[in-house]
Design a protein around this motif. Sequence first.
Motif, PDB file in Angstrom:
ATOM      1  N   THR A  49      10.872  -1.188  -4.095  1.00  0.00           N
ATOM      2  CA  THR A  49      10.242  -0.915  -2.798  1.00  0.00           C
ATOM      3  C   THR A  49       9.793  -2.229  -2.170  1.00  0.00           C
ATOM      4  O   THR A  49       9.181  -3.068  -2.838  1.00  0.00           O
ATOM      5  N   PRO A  52       6.241  -4.446   2.583  1.00  0.00           N
ATOM      6  CA  PRO A  52       5.681  -3.708   3.728  1.00  0.00           C
ATOM      7  C   PRO A  52       5.664  -2.190   3.487  1.00  0.00           C
ATOM      8  O   PRO A  52       4.693  -1.518   3.838  1.00  0.00           O
ATOM      9  N   ARG A  53       6.714  -1.668   2.869  1.00  0.00           N
ATOM     10  CA  ARG A  53       6.775  -0.224   2.580  1.00  0.00           C
ATOM     11  C   ARG A  53       5.714   0.153   1.545  1.00  0.00           C
ATOM     12  O   ARG A  53       5.071   1.187   1.660  1.00  0.00           O
ATOM     13  N   LEU A  55       2.823  -1.332   1.017  1.00  0.00           N
ATOM     14  CA  LEU A  55       1.526  -1.356   1.691  1.00  0.00           C
ATOM     15  C   LEU A  55       1.332  -0.097   2.528  1.00  0.00           C
ATOM     16  O   LEU A  55       0.250   0.500   2.533  1.00  0.00           O
ATOM     17  N   GLU A  56       2.386   0.324   3.197  1.00  0.00           N
ATOM     18  CA  GLU A  56       2.335   1.563   3.981  1.00  0.00           C
ATOM     19  C   GLU A  56       2.020   2.761   3.079  1.00  0.00           C
ATOM     20  O   GLU A  56       1.212   3.624   3.445  1.00  0.00           O
ATOM     21  N   ILE A  57       2.611   2.811   1.896  1.00  0.00           N
ATOM     22  CA  ILE A  57       2.352   3.910   0.954  1.00  0.00           C
ATOM     23  C   ILE A  57       0.903   3.888   0.498  1.00  0.00           C
ATOM     24  O   ILE A  57       0.233   4.927   0.466  1.00  0.00           O
ATOM     25  N   GLU A  59      -1.691   2.651   2.088  1.00  0.00           N
ATOM     26  CA  GLU A  59      -2.547   3.030   3.211  1.00  0.00           C
ATOM     27  C   GLU A  59      -2.430   4.510   3.556  1.00  0.00           C
ATOM     28  O   GLU A  59      -3.439   5.173   3.817  1.00  0.00           O
ATOM     29  N   ARG A  60      -1.215   5.029   3.562  1.00  0.00           N
ATOM     30  CA  ARG A  60      -0.992   6.429   3.933  1.00  0.00           C
ATOM     31  C   ARG A  60      -1.603   7.394   2.914  1.00  0.00           C
ATOM     32  O   ARG A  60      -2.115   8.448   3.281  1.00  0.00           O
ATOM     33  N   THR A  61      -1.562   7.030   1.634  1.00  0.00           N
ATOM     34  CA  THR A  61      -2.049   7.928   0.582  1.00  0.00           C
ATOM     35  C   THR A  61      -3.479   7.616   0.140  1.00  0.00           C
ATOM     36  O   THR A  61      -4.015   8.312  -0.715  1.00  0.00           O
ATOM     37  N   HIS A  62      -4.078   6.576   0.715  1.00  0.00           N
ATOM     38  CA  HIS A  62      -5.454   6.183   0.368  1.00  0.00           C
ATOM     39  C   HIS A  62      -5.604   5.973  -1.135  1.00  0.00           C
ATOM     40  O   HIS A  62      -6.580   6.419  -1.741  1.00  0.00           O
ATOM     41  N   GLU A 100       9.316  -8.992   4.008  1.00  0.00           N
ATOM     42  CA  GLU A 100      10.444  -8.080   3.827  1.00  0.00           C
ATOM     43  C   GLU A 100      11.307  -8.471   2.630  1.00  0.00           C
ATOM     44  O   GLU A 100      12.040  -7.658   2.096  1.00  0.00           O
TER      45      GLU A 100
END
Length: 185
Positions: A49, A52-53, A55-57, A59-62, A100
């Motif tokens: 992974t 950036p992806r 970090l998004e995971i 943040e999205r899932t806390h 990236e």
Amino acid sequence: MRNLELYSTASIDHLIWSTYEDVTKLDSPAISIFTDFDHSQPLVIDLDTSAPRALEIFERTHTFMRLVVDKRNKFMGVITLREFHQNMVKLATKERVSPEDVSVKDLMIPRDQVLSLDFEQLSSATVGDVVRALQENGLHHILVIDHELHHIRGMISANDLARKLGVPINIKEPPSFMQIFNHLG
């Protein structure tokens, strides 16, 4: 799919208070405070992974920690949000790479560097024993392994433990070799 009807709470002013008390104390059995993967799914992230992806995971899932697996779901290590940021800064300043081009594999703690507790040992320990182990080793998370069955059985989070105890758990980083050397010199 069924449409659910929504109601106003304007005339409702009482709460139900559970009679069940989840009272966790330092002398409570440690087995009561770990997340058992036999009952709940482990939070995982693929080795490849992108940063950036990942970090998004987070943040999205806390969440603050994920188990790292390869394409066959083989355990490869762990990644925490803390190490993510620390290692990302090191890579960006030292090697000047684009985010990236960085993957979880570059940021994770490999499994041979991950500390864990044994499930059998945990079965006879107290919450206080676990808190001490976390604090003495500077760990915010610790895996629970089953040596007999040769797998990761679950994990314990200092944040979850602090919530259950109702008190903060102060986790400090263990001193580095240089800090010890400088202190002695």
